[in-house]
Write a protein that holds these residues in place. Structure first.
Motif, PDB file in Angstrom:
ATOM      1  N   LEU A 115      45.982  38.532  41.113  1.00 17.30           N
ATOM      2  CA  LEU A 115      44.994  40.086  40.297  1.00 17.30           C
ATOM      3  C   LEU A 115      45.440  40.587  38.527  1.00 17.30           C
ATOM      4  CD1 LEU A 115      43.869  41.647  43.612  1.00 17.30           C
ATOM      5  CD2 LEU A 115      42.271  40.195  42.065  1.00 17.30           C
ATOM      6  N   THR A 119      43.715  40.389  34.464  1.00 14.33           N
ATOM      7  CA  THR A 119      43.317  41.080  34.164  1.00 14.33           C
ATOM      8  C   THR A 119      43.381  41.637  31.822  1.00 14.33           C
ATOM      9  OG1 THR A 119      46.213  42.158  33.307  1.00 14.33           O
ATOM     10  CG2 THR A 119      44.180  42.945  35.587  1.00 14.33           C
ATOM     11  N   GLU A 155      37.834  38.344  36.685  1.00 11.30           N
ATOM     12  CA  GLU A 155      38.676  39.310  37.381  1.00 11.30           C
ATOM     13  C   GLU A 155      37.434  40.344  37.964  1.00 11.30           C
ATOM     14  OE1 GLU A 155      41.208  43.495  35.245  1.00 11.30           O
ATOM     15  OE2 GLU A 155      39.933  42.545  33.797  1.00 11.30           O
ATOM     16  N   ARG A 156      36.306  40.834  37.032  1.00 11.67           N
ATOM     17  CA  ARG A 156      35.163  41.410  37.704  1.00 11.67           C
ATOM     18  C   ARG A 156      35.146  41.076  39.506  1.00 11.67           C
ATOM     19  NH1 ARG A 156      29.491  41.941  34.353  1.00 11.67           N
ATOM     20  NH2 ARG A 156      29.560  39.277  35.138  1.00 11.67           N
ATOM     21  N   LYS A 159      37.210  42.289  42.006  1.00 10.44           N
ATOM     22  CA  LYS A 159      36.886  43.107  42.272  1.00 10.44           C
ATOM     23  C   LYS A 159      35.912  42.654  43.614  1.00 10.44           C
ATOM     24  CE  LYS A 159      39.857  45.137  38.332  1.00 10.44           C
ATOM     25  NZ  LYS A 159      39.318  46.398  36.964  1.00 10.44           N
ATOM     26  N   ARG A 160      35.115  42.776  43.032  1.00  4.03           N
ATOM     27  CA  ARG A 160      33.717  42.855  44.417  1.00  4.03           C
ATOM     28  C   ARG A 160      34.508  42.512  45.321  1.00  4.03           C
ATOM     29  NH1 ARG A 160      29.967  41.787  39.895  1.00  4.03           N
ATOM     30  NH2 ARG A 160      30.305  39.176  40.544  1.00  4.03           N
ATOM     31  N   GLU A 163      36.289  44.308  47.258  1.00  5.66           N
ATOM     32  CA  GLU A 163      35.663  45.546  47.833  1.00  5.66           C
ATOM     33  C   GLU A 163      34.827  45.579  48.947  1.00  5.66           C
ATOM     34  OE1 GLU A 163      33.322  46.506  44.763  1.00  5.66           O
ATOM     35  OE2 GLU A 163      35.282  48.096  43.925  1.00  5.66           O
TER      36      GLU A 163
END
Length: 341
Positions: A115, A119, A155-156, A159-160, A163
């Motif tokens: 991860l 970034t 990256e976005r 992250k989803r 979650e």
């Protein structure tokens, strides 16, 4: 000592013999560049936000995983504990992005490292990995371009995914050490193959089928995303799928944004799972002209609206639909007689 040496040599030869022959995967032919892309866009990331609905269907299927698209293949491939990954897309840019994933997986020892490398701060490091990882100047340039364009979206998206999988309490390669280690080992062992492949073209998919057969393996999971909604079940597509070694233990997973099929609440898609044997039966049926003609007969899961499972052939499915409709008629007549809506 001599006996011991013979036993060691025998054990080594048996282990070697048990390794599948993957040579054909290394020379898979690419399909021609398509005349146009869907809506003229590169789909760098998936917008299928409920892939957890596929978890139970793909879990521990093993074998060869064949999938289209981008990041979703890693989530599903890890759950399946695939022995080989074949990543297809008719958009060369997505194949280039998988090449970026390759150097990141190989460099990152843990999910956290993985991860971190997506970034913005790690951009120079990944560019160096790409430059060192590809000797071919065209592959290197294409991977650099894909990373420069798609990094922020990936990256976005990742992250989803974390979650969502945390929310539904499922393992995820972005957090779970075992899932991540499985994928990374596939990359380190050169068991991940990337190909510009068109499901409806003549070369790529049929070559994948021959490579799987040569290795003495089967397709454990075939992931089609929503690709089928953009083409009919023509002769070439039917032939391509028939060439993929699948059986009752294989599973096909797909989504559909078409009208006429239920969509999971708040999403663009219907989610469907199907046995490989069932899919073969439907493709052999001349009346099945496209995916919607098949999905309308897929029984709902009974647990999640917009999720279906199809494990039977067309004749049985049509008869079952007929019986369901007949069963509803008396209810409607009673309501009408009582003046109810």
């Amino acid at each position: 000592m001599r006996v011991l040496a013979l036993l060691v040599a025998l054990a080594s030869s048996v282990a070697f013999a048990s390794e599948p022959d993957l040579a054909a995967f290394a020379s898979l032919p690419a399909d021609p560049v398509p005349p146009e892309l869907v809506r003229g866009l590169h789909y760098w990331i998936s917008n299928e936000n409920h892939l957890e609905l596929f978890h139970d269907a793909v879990k521990d299927k093993g074998g060869v995983y064949v999938g289209v698209g981008s990041d979703q293949n890693y989530l599903l491939g890890a759950w399946a504990r695939a022995e080989v990954l074949v990543l297809l897309d008719f958009d060369q840019s997505i194949v280039d992005l998988h090449r970026v994933y390759r150097v990141v997986f190989r460099a990152a020892e843990t999910p956290a490292d993985f991860l971190r490398l997506w970034t913005l701060k790690s951009r120079p490091e990944v560019r160096r990995l790409i430059q060192e990882g590809y000797a071919d100047p065209r592959e290197r340039a294409s991977a650099l371009r894909a990373h420069g364009t798609a990094r922020w979206a990936v990256e976005r998206r990742l992250k989803r995914v974390v979650e969502q999988m945390t929310k539904v309490s499922l393992p995820c390669f972005l957090v779970d050490e075992a899932d991540y280690a499985h994928l990374r080992r596939l990359f380190l062992d050169d068991k991940v193959f990337m190909l510009r492949g068109d499901l409806t073209a003549q070369r790529g998919v049929s070559a994948v089928g021959r490579a799987v057969a040569r290795a003495g393996m089967k397709v454990g999971v075939l992931y089609l995303s929503n690709a089928e909604q953009y083409f009919p079940y023509d002769r070439r597509y039917r032939s391509n799928i028939r060439e993929l070694p699948m059986d009752e233990g294989s599973v096909v997973v797909r989504t559909s944004g078409q009208r006429g099929v239920s969509h999971v609440k708040g999403t663009y898609y219907h989610y469907n799972t199907q046995s490989g044997a069932s899919f073969r039966e439907w493709l052999a049926d001349a009346k099945t002209r496209d995916s919607r003609a098949m999905l309308r007969y897929a029984p709902p899961s009974g647990t999640v609206y917009g999720l279906s499972r199809l494990d039977i052939g067309p004749e049985e499915a049509r008869e079952a639909m007929k019986q369901r409709l007949l069963a509803k008629r008396p209810v409607k007549k009673v309501k009408k007689a009582r003046g109810l809506p």
